[in-house]
Design an enzyme around this catalytic site. Sequence first.
Site, PDB file in Angstrom:
ATOM      1  N   ARG A   1       3.003  -2.115  -2.699  1.00 14.87           N
ATOM      2  CA  ARG A   1       3.825  -1.681  -3.829  1.00 14.87           C
ATOM      3  C   ARG A   1       5.318  -1.683  -3.506  1.00 14.87           C
ATOM      4  O   ARG A   1       6.130  -1.297  -4.357  1.00 14.87           O
ATOM      5  CB  ARG A   1       3.402  -0.288  -4.285  1.00 14.87           C
TER       6      ARG A   1
ATOM      7  N   HIS B   1       2.239   0.332   2.125  1.00 16.75           N
ATOM      8  CA  HIS B   1       2.301   1.141   0.909  1.00 16.75           C
ATOM      9  C   HIS B   1       1.516   0.507  -0.238  1.00 16.75           C
ATOM     10  O   HIS B   1       1.942   0.509  -1.394  1.00 16.75           O
ATOM     11  CB  HIS B   1       3.750   1.400   0.504  1.00 16.75           C
TER      12      HIS B   1
ATOM     13  N   LYS C   1       4.895   6.831   8.114  1.00 20.24           N
ATOM     14  CA  LYS C   1       4.026   5.976   7.305  1.00 20.24           C
ATOM     15  C   LYS C   1       4.784   4.726   6.884  1.00 20.24           C
ATOM     16  O   LYS C   1       5.833   4.833   6.224  1.00 20.24           O
ATOM     17  CB  LYS C   1       3.536   6.725   6.066  1.00 20.24           C
TER      18      LYS C   1
END
Length: 385
Positions: free
Chosen positions: A265, A262, A238
Amino acid sequence: MSLVCVADFKARAQELLSKSSWDFIEGEADEGITYKENIAAFKRSSLYPLYLRDVSEVDTRTTIQGREISAPICISPTALHSIAWPDGERSTARAAVCSIICFFASCSVGCIVAAVVGGFRWFLLCLQFYLEFDWELIRRVVGLVFAFFLVALVVPVVGPMVGILRRDLSFEVILEALLPLAEVRSLSELRGISYSKGFACGESFVLGANSTHLPSTTFCWNDLSLLQSMTQLPIILKGILTKEDAELAVKHNVQGILVSNHGGRQLDEVPASIDALTEVVAAVKGKVEVYMDGGVRTGNDVLKALALGAKCVFLGRPILWGLAYKGEHGVKEVLNILKTELHTSMALSGMYSVLSPIQSFRWLVYRQKLKSFTLVNPALSWQLS
């Protein structure tokens, strides 16, 4: 008044949550440029419908890692769901067919799994945090993941430190008070504790609010082979955003890539996920499944991601908005709204199935940023007339 779109859930959640809880959920790195761009990038794409097609039966079903799901819409790993709803991740899991359990969950994996009948779960394994201990601890965690019938490991690829989240710096002070279900402890306290406690119902592992522990600076591609030797579970990376990393992921025999920044962030001013998706899809050449998260707010967004090569999309903040509104039922409403919107968008675009090689792969998306037409699946270019 009924909530009719995902934006309505955002507005309602902000009304219901305290400022500190809202800032934690909405927090973005630095100036929030990537966070905003995730959403804006979708609006720079246009849908090009195909008319006079038989769409009397529209099928949103697909498969991920060999398992069927009713729609290509799943739940991303996000932290500390109990700040939005007392039952936390248990309510979220009950609402979903496929969700990724976050490393920073506010209740234990055991409790989450025990709360669910049906569906399947993946687990977010943050190797960067474990490597400060040893690989034996990681081996034990992987064994427990398998024991709880979780069907894939998701390894986030992030930098050697966490992003600067300006909006939730003050949240650290009251984190423990907002986590009635969690046993908050710093990573250093785990050294003498059996990690299995964090998987048993009634216990939890969360990164302590006052912890200064940072992700490992030594974690690299070669570490993946050791993880693969510990498990036969599929490994999903990811956070891949570039052709170069996508090619390395294929070289290292991962089973899937989740294109993600993400939620904006981590590092600010990186590409929007939907902009990075095309590059990643082209790089892997169909050898691994590709998913994406970041900025998905409508059924049209889902359709655009599918057209650009994503096998499915994952949702982060919208799930927490639904959770804050009405717990499990709020999450189900968010998922159902997006599924209904996707169904409508497919019908209006002349697509009867997300798996149809003739209709879905003939579909073109105009990428205004690239000033060119992009074919969804170049391998099927012979189908264009």
